[in-house]
Write an enzyme that holds these catalytic residues in place. Structure first.
Site, PDB file in Angstrom:
ATOM      1  N   ILE A  15      -1.334  -4.251  -3.966  1.00  0.00           N
ATOM      2  CA  ILE A  15      -1.209  -5.707  -3.884  1.00  0.00           C
ATOM      3  C   ILE A  15      -2.429  -6.382  -4.501  1.00  0.00           C
ATOM      4  O   ILE A  15      -3.573  -6.081  -4.151  1.00  0.00           O
ATOM      5  CB  ILE A  15      -1.023  -6.163  -2.420  1.00  0.00           C
ATOM      6  CG1 ILE A  15       0.199  -5.476  -1.796  1.00  0.00           C
ATOM      7  CG2 ILE A  15      -0.860  -7.682  -2.360  1.00  0.00           C
ATOM      8  CD1 ILE A  15       0.450  -5.849  -0.346  1.00  0.00           C
ATOM      9  N   ASP A  16      -2.163  -7.288  -5.410  1.00  0.00           N
ATOM     10  CA  ASP A  16      -3.181  -8.103  -6.060  1.00  0.00           C
ATOM     11  C   ASP A  16      -3.763  -9.105  -5.054  1.00  0.00           C
ATOM     12  O   ASP A  16      -3.152  -9.371  -4.007  1.00  0.00           O
ATOM     13  CB  ASP A  16      -2.534  -8.827  -7.240  1.00  0.00           C
ATOM     14  CG  ASP A  16      -3.478  -9.750  -7.964  1.00  0.00           C
ATOM     15  OD1 ASP A  16      -4.612  -9.335  -8.271  1.00  0.00           O
ATOM     16  OD2 ASP A  16      -3.079 -10.901  -8.231  1.00  0.00           O
ATOM     17  N   LEU A  17      -4.920  -9.665  -5.375  1.00  0.00           N
ATOM     18  CA  LEU A  17      -5.569 -10.625  -4.467  1.00  0.00           C
ATOM     19  C   LEU A  17      -5.370 -12.069  -4.934  1.00  0.00           C
ATOM     20  O   LEU A  17      -4.618 -12.832  -4.320  1.00  0.00           O
ATOM     21  CB  LEU A  17      -7.064 -10.295  -4.363  1.00  0.00           C
ATOM     22  CG  LEU A  17      -7.949 -11.245  -3.549  1.00  0.00           C
ATOM     23  CD1 LEU A  17      -7.412 -11.453  -2.131  1.00  0.00           C
ATOM     24  CD2 LEU A  17      -9.388 -10.733  -3.530  1.00  0.00           C
TER      25      LEU A  17
END
Length: 235
Positions: A15-17
């Protein structure tokens, strides 16, 4: 960084931030503008700088500055402001904690996978209360190692003995979808961030997700419902 664990038999999600968990625009854009002003470069207004959210910082300044300008000096100036509190000028997206909790309760192993340097990413994740959802946090190093998100994903897969076919990448920009594709992974392009539908579709996204509340179901769809034979259709 946590020690190596073997999650090869378990479904996982990278998951990207920025643009996926939080809207970081004030802190990132303000820090970019500060660096440009200090270095004496042309400084676009904030409304023209949404594109800087997501890509590696050095890549961003290389596009903003002339060839003769010092990219590393700009990066240093940026980090002076960003690390001094601007990184907290962000807002978690509504419903994102509930979505992460749902994924966790369904047994998915979650890894943070961001272009942001690890020291900054860890501070943001801790500050906003995301840490409990992630098995490990991965990002770029301050010296530029793993600025390439494809290399970062490969590192995560190797570090945890993960099979690319057992997981997916969730992010809002082309660097997320392209990095996943390079590693034989499926990807979910979230449209509440900073990448357009066109950007995501043109750069190998598997499916688009329009609402935060739909994220667990979207992940379930591509990891549990048999898209493995064709990892890169756009739905």
């Amino acid at each position: 960084m946590r020690r190596k664990q073997d999650h090869s038999s378990q479904s996982f999600v990278l998951i990207d931030l920025d643009g996926t968990l939080v809207d970081p625009a004030p802190g990132i854009i303000g820090s970019v503008q500060h660096a440009l002003r200090e270095i004496g470069a042309e400084t676009p207004p904030a409304e023209e700088l949404g594109w800087v959210i997501g890509p590696p910082l050095r890549e961003t300044f290389a596009k903003l500055l002339t060839e003769s300008a010092d990219v590393e000096a700009a990066v240093t100036l940026y980090r002076e402001v960003y690390g001094n509190g601007a990184l907290f000028k962000a807002t978690p997206y509504n419903g994102i904690f509930e979505a992460l909790g749902a994924l966790q309760s369904r047994g998915y192993t979650l890894f943070l996978c961001t272009a942001k340097p690890v020291p900054f990413a860890r501070r943001v994740i801790d500050h906003f209360g995301f840490s409990e959802y992630f098995t490990a946090l991965y990002g770029a190093e301050l010296d530029g190692t793993f600025d390439d998100k494809g290399e970062l994903i490969a590192h995560i897969l190797a570090s945890h003995s993960l099979s690319a076919s057992s997981g997916c990448m969730v992010g809002d920009r082309a660097n997320d979808t392209l990095a996943a594709r390079r590693n034989g992974m499926r990807s979910i392009g979230v449209t509440w961030g900073y990448g357009s539908h066109e950007e995501l579709r043109e750069n190998g996204v598997t499916i688009l997700c329009e609402q935060v509340s739909e994220l667990p179901g979207s992940i379930e769809a591509i990891l549990k419902v048999g898209l493995a034979k064709n990892p890169n259709p756009v739905l």
